[in-house]
Scaffold this motif. Structure first.
Motif, PDB file in Angstrom:
ATOM      1  N   THR A 229      36.988  -2.458  -8.050  1.00 46.03           N
ATOM      2  CA  THR A 229      38.448  -2.402  -7.915  1.00 46.03           C
ATOM      3  C   THR A 229      39.146  -3.104  -9.072  1.00 46.03           C
ATOM      4  O   THR A 229      38.549  -3.954  -9.755  1.00 46.03           O
ATOM      5  CB  THR A 229      38.892  -3.075  -6.601  1.00 46.03           C
ATOM      6  OG1 THR A 229      38.592  -4.484  -6.676  1.00 46.03           O
ATOM      7  CG2 THR A 229      38.192  -2.455  -5.392  1.00 46.03           C
ATOM      8  N   LYS A 230      40.407  -2.775  -9.263  1.00 41.97           N
ATOM      9  CA  LYS A 230      41.203  -3.428 -10.310  1.00 41.97           C
ATOM     10  C   LYS A 230      41.269  -4.929 -10.068  1.00 41.97           C
ATOM     11  O   LYS A 230      41.095  -5.736 -10.982  1.00 41.97           O
ATOM     12  CB  LYS A 230      42.619  -2.841 -10.339  1.00 41.97           C
ATOM     13  CG  LYS A 230      42.675  -1.364 -10.696  1.00 41.97           C
ATOM     14  CD  LYS A 230      44.070  -0.809 -10.471  1.00 41.97           C
ATOM     15  CE  LYS A 230      44.089   0.707 -10.619  1.00 41.97           C
ATOM     16  NZ  LYS A 230      45.399   1.289 -10.294  1.00 41.97           N
ATOM     17  N   HIS A 231      41.546  -5.311  -8.813  1.00 43.92           N
ATOM     18  CA  HIS A 231      41.654  -6.729  -8.470  1.00 43.92           C
ATOM     19  C   HIS A 231      40.317  -7.440  -8.691  1.00 43.92           C
ATOM     20  O   HIS A 231      40.263  -8.552  -9.234  1.00 43.92           O
ATOM     21  CB  HIS A 231      42.095  -6.881  -7.001  1.00 43.92           C
ATOM     22  CG  HIS A 231      42.073  -8.288  -6.510  1.00 43.92           C
ATOM     23  ND1 HIS A 231      42.975  -9.242  -6.948  1.00 43.92           N
ATOM     24  CD2 HIS A 231      41.237  -8.923  -5.633  1.00 43.92           C
ATOM     25  CE1 HIS A 231      42.703 -10.397  -6.359  1.00 43.92           C
ATOM     26  NE2 HIS A 231      41.658 -10.228  -5.560  1.00 43.92           N
ATOM     27  N   GLY A 232      39.227  -6.800  -8.262  1.00 44.24           N
ATOM     28  CA  GLY A 232      37.905  -7.390  -8.426  1.00 44.24           C
ATOM     29  C   GLY A 232      37.542  -7.603  -9.881  1.00 44.24           C
ATOM     30  O   GLY A 232      36.948  -8.625 -10.254  1.00 44.24           O
ATOM     31  N   ARG A 234      39.701  -7.988 -12.425  1.00 45.85           N
ATOM     32  CA  ARG A 234      40.535  -9.090 -12.939  1.00 45.85           C
ATOM     33  C   ARG A 234      39.948 -10.444 -12.539  1.00 45.85           C
ATOM     34  O   ARG A 234      39.842 -11.360 -13.351  1.00 45.85           O
ATOM     35  CB  ARG A 234      41.963  -8.976 -12.396  1.00 45.85           C
ATOM     36  CG  ARG A 234      42.844  -7.994 -13.121  1.00 45.85           C
ATOM     37  CD  ARG A 234      44.321  -8.224 -12.792  1.00 45.85           C
ATOM     38  NE  ARG A 234      44.590  -8.230 -11.362  1.00 45.85           N
ATOM     39  CZ  ARG A 234      44.911  -7.164 -10.654  1.00 45.85           C
ATOM     40  NH1 ARG A 234      44.999  -5.978 -11.244  1.00 45.85           N
ATOM     41  NH2 ARG A 234      45.157  -7.245  -9.346  1.00 45.85           N
ATOM     42  N   LYS A 235      39.580 -10.544 -11.268  1.00 41.75           N
ATOM     43  CA  LYS A 235      39.061 -11.802 -10.727  1.00 41.75           C
ATOM     44  C   LYS A 235      37.742 -12.197 -11.404  1.00 41.75           C
ATOM     45  O   LYS A 235      37.538 -13.361 -11.791  1.00 41.75           O
ATOM     46  CB  LYS A 235      38.859 -11.634  -9.214  1.00 41.75           C
ATOM     47  CG  LYS A 235      38.585 -12.904  -8.458  1.00 41.75           C
ATOM     48  CD  LYS A 235      38.575 -12.587  -6.957  1.00 41.75           C
ATOM     49  CE  LYS A 235      38.016 -13.769  -6.167  1.00 41.75           C
ATOM     50  NZ  LYS A 235      37.883 -13.453  -4.746  1.00 41.75           N
ATOM     51  N   LYS A 238      38.298 -13.288 -15.017  1.00 38.97           N
ATOM     52  CA  LYS A 238      38.896 -14.637 -15.056  1.00 38.97           C
ATOM     53  C   LYS A 238      37.844 -15.709 -14.843  1.00 38.97           C
ATOM     54  O   LYS A 238      37.833 -16.742 -15.514  1.00 38.97           O
ATOM     55  CB  LYS A 238      39.985 -14.764 -13.982  1.00 38.97           C
ATOM     56  CG  LYS A 238      41.355 -14.283 -14.434  1.00 38.97           C
ATOM     57  CD  LYS A 238      42.400 -14.613 -13.369  1.00 38.97           C
ATOM     58  CE  LYS A 238      43.768 -14.126 -13.847  1.00 38.97           C
ATOM     59  NZ  LYS A 238      44.803 -14.338 -12.821  1.00 38.97           N
ATOM     60  N   GLN A 251      41.254  -2.340 -16.876  1.00 43.42           N
ATOM     61  CA  GLN A 251      41.538  -1.677 -15.596  1.00 43.42           C
ATOM     62  C   GLN A 251      42.899  -1.003 -15.685  1.00 43.42           C
ATOM     63  O   GLN A 251      43.694  -1.276 -16.580  1.00 43.42           O
ATOM     64  CB  GLN A 251      41.463  -2.673 -14.425  1.00 43.42           C
ATOM     65  CG  GLN A 251      42.101  -4.019 -14.645  1.00 43.42           C
ATOM     66  CD  GLN A 251      43.585  -4.066 -14.342  1.00 43.42           C
ATOM     67  OE1 GLN A 251      44.108  -3.156 -13.714  1.00 43.42           O
ATOM     68  NE2 GLN A 251      44.258  -5.096 -14.797  1.00 43.42           N
ATOM     69  N   ASN A 253      45.809  -0.980 -14.358  1.00 39.80           N
ATOM     70  CA  ASN A 253      47.155  -1.552 -14.278  1.00 39.80           C
ATOM     71  C   ASN A 253      47.639  -2.187 -15.574  1.00 39.80           C
ATOM     72  O   ASN A 253      48.782  -2.609 -15.672  1.00 39.80           O
ATOM     73  CB  ASN A 253      47.222  -2.610 -13.160  1.00 39.80           C
ATOM     74  CG  ASN A 253      47.312  -1.977 -11.780  1.00 39.80           C
ATOM     75  OD1 ASN A 253      47.566  -0.774 -11.676  1.00 39.80           O
ATOM     76  ND2 ASN A 253      47.098  -2.748 -10.745  1.00 39.80           N
ATOM     77  N   THR A 277      36.718  -1.302 -14.572  1.00 37.03           N
ATOM     78  CA  THR A 277      36.624  -0.332 -13.487  1.00 37.03           C
ATOM     79  C   THR A 277      36.044   0.959 -14.064  1.00 37.03           C
ATOM     80  O   THR A 277      35.685   1.023 -15.243  1.00 37.03           O
ATOM     81  CB  THR A 277      38.017  -0.050 -12.891  1.00 37.03           C
ATOM     82  OG1 THR A 277      38.862   0.444 -13.947  1.00 37.03           O
ATOM     83  CG2 THR A 277      38.631  -1.297 -12.285  1.00 37.03           C
TER      84      THR A 277
END
Length: 362
Positions: A229-232, A234-235, A238, A251, A253, A277
């Motif tokens: 996922t996009k959130h995954g 990014r996380k 980081k 990703q 976004n 992603t």
């Protein structure tokens, strides 16, 4: 371009396309499909006609920029202009390029449709249309937009579909868009021996430490890490950045400028670890990616093929590492069934990150 011998997909596709035939071409990633249609495009476009004569539709911005670069390299010597239509950047610059009379357009479906609706793009003079990564272009996410775009092109156009994977439903769907096409299938297994697969059964809580172990033992080649996922993504990026790894994150976004900066860092070696992603699974061509890591499993065997195809390209060797957690075992069995092969796998054994990966893989 210092190319003296065509690859099999080029050798079998270029003559048919130059002869005006529709074509469906399937060949492994890294086999030279882009040049297989870029050469005919450069040949058939008339530089004296200031209208769009060739349209190439691709699923991602990164692939659009890459394909446009290849086509431009061939077409510029014939004074044939090429422009890209991709989201995430000012549309006015693209409108200006179209007004100047671009002969070749390489675009993503959404942005191409935007231009058609606004009247800045006209496709009534299109002679040659390509769907690159055709299986994704005709899948549910893009199919409606692609159909709307094709509806604005002349019925007399020449059409070509290219992809590394061509499920039966694609051929079935394609029938409504192509006329008696030539089918070119290059042995999908030709490149496979160059990729070594390492599959690990692993607990979810152990994945981060395992990834660090792999990254600590990396050589000088770039590494591509796929998340779901996009959130995954990014996380994860980081976390790696905070631990001091030279990492970039790609990703959907991100703005176009940010995506291009990430790719520049990856290609230049400034950030040789890319967490991404599936936006990076299609068509991404970076020299010498040594390892692909499936940190999260993909949703299908097609995506697995495209992800793994980022390494071991054009005869070079590569490595694909796949993590499979207990709750993903069923999905992994489905992926293997779809691929028609089984991969040996072993449990991941936690070890000191100072020890070599080789000792853990034996």
């Amino acid at each position: 371009m210092a190319i003296s011998e065509p690859t099999p997909i080029q050798e079998r596709s270029i003559p048919s396309l130059l002869a005006g035939r529709d074509l469906v071409g399937q060949a492994q990633t890294g086999s030279g499909k882009t040049l297989a249609f870029a050469v005919p495009i450069a040949e058939v476009c008339d530089p004296s006609v200031r209208r769009v004569q060739a349209l190439v539709l691709v699923p991602t911005r990164e692939l659009a920029l890459q394909v446009a670069g290849v086509v431009s390299g061939l077409a510029s010597s014939r004074s044939v202009s090429v422009t890209q239509l991709v989201g995430g950047r000012p549309i006015r610059r693209e409108q200006a390029a179209l007004r100047r009379g671009a002969a070749v357009v390489v675009g993503t479906p959404g942005r191409t449709l935007d231009h058609l609706r606004q009247g800045s793009l006209k496709l009534d003079a299109v002679r040659f249309l390509v769907l690159d990564e055709a299986d994704e272009m005709l899948d549910q996410g893009f199919a409606r937009d692609v159909e709307a775009i094709l509806g604005r092109t002349p019925a007399s156009r020449q059409t070509a579909l290219f992809s590394a994977t061509m499920p039966r439903w694609v051929a079935k769907t394609a029938k409504q868009y192509l006329r008696n096409p030539v089918k070119v299938e290059i042995d999908a297994g030709l490149q496979e021996p160059t990729v070594e697969h390492l599959v690990y059964s692993i607990q979810r809580d152990d994945k981060m430490a395992a990834l660090q172990t792999l990254l600590d033992d990396r050589g000088g080649d770039p590494i591509l890490v796929f998340g779901r996922t996009k959130h995954g993504v990014r996380k994860l990026a980081k976390k790696l950045d905070a631990l001091g790894y030279p990492v970039g994150a790609l990703q959907g976004n991100l703005s176009q400028g940010a995506r291009e900066r990430v790719m520049r860092g990856f290609r230049s070696g400034a950030a040789p670890i890319l967490v991404a992603t599936n936006v990076a699974a299609r068509g991404l061509d970076v020299n010498g990616i040594g390892q692909v890591i499936n940190y999260d499993l993909p949703d299908s065997e097609r995506l697995f093929t495209h992800r793994v195809g980022r390494t071991g390209r054009m005869g070079r060797s590569g490595e694909a590492v796949t993590f499979v957690t207990p709750d993903e075992q069923r999905k992994w069995r489905e992926i293997q069934r779809g691929l028609g092969r089984r991969f040996p796998h072993r449990p991941w054994r936690a070890r000191s990150r100072s020890s070599s990966v080789g000792s853990g893989l034996g």
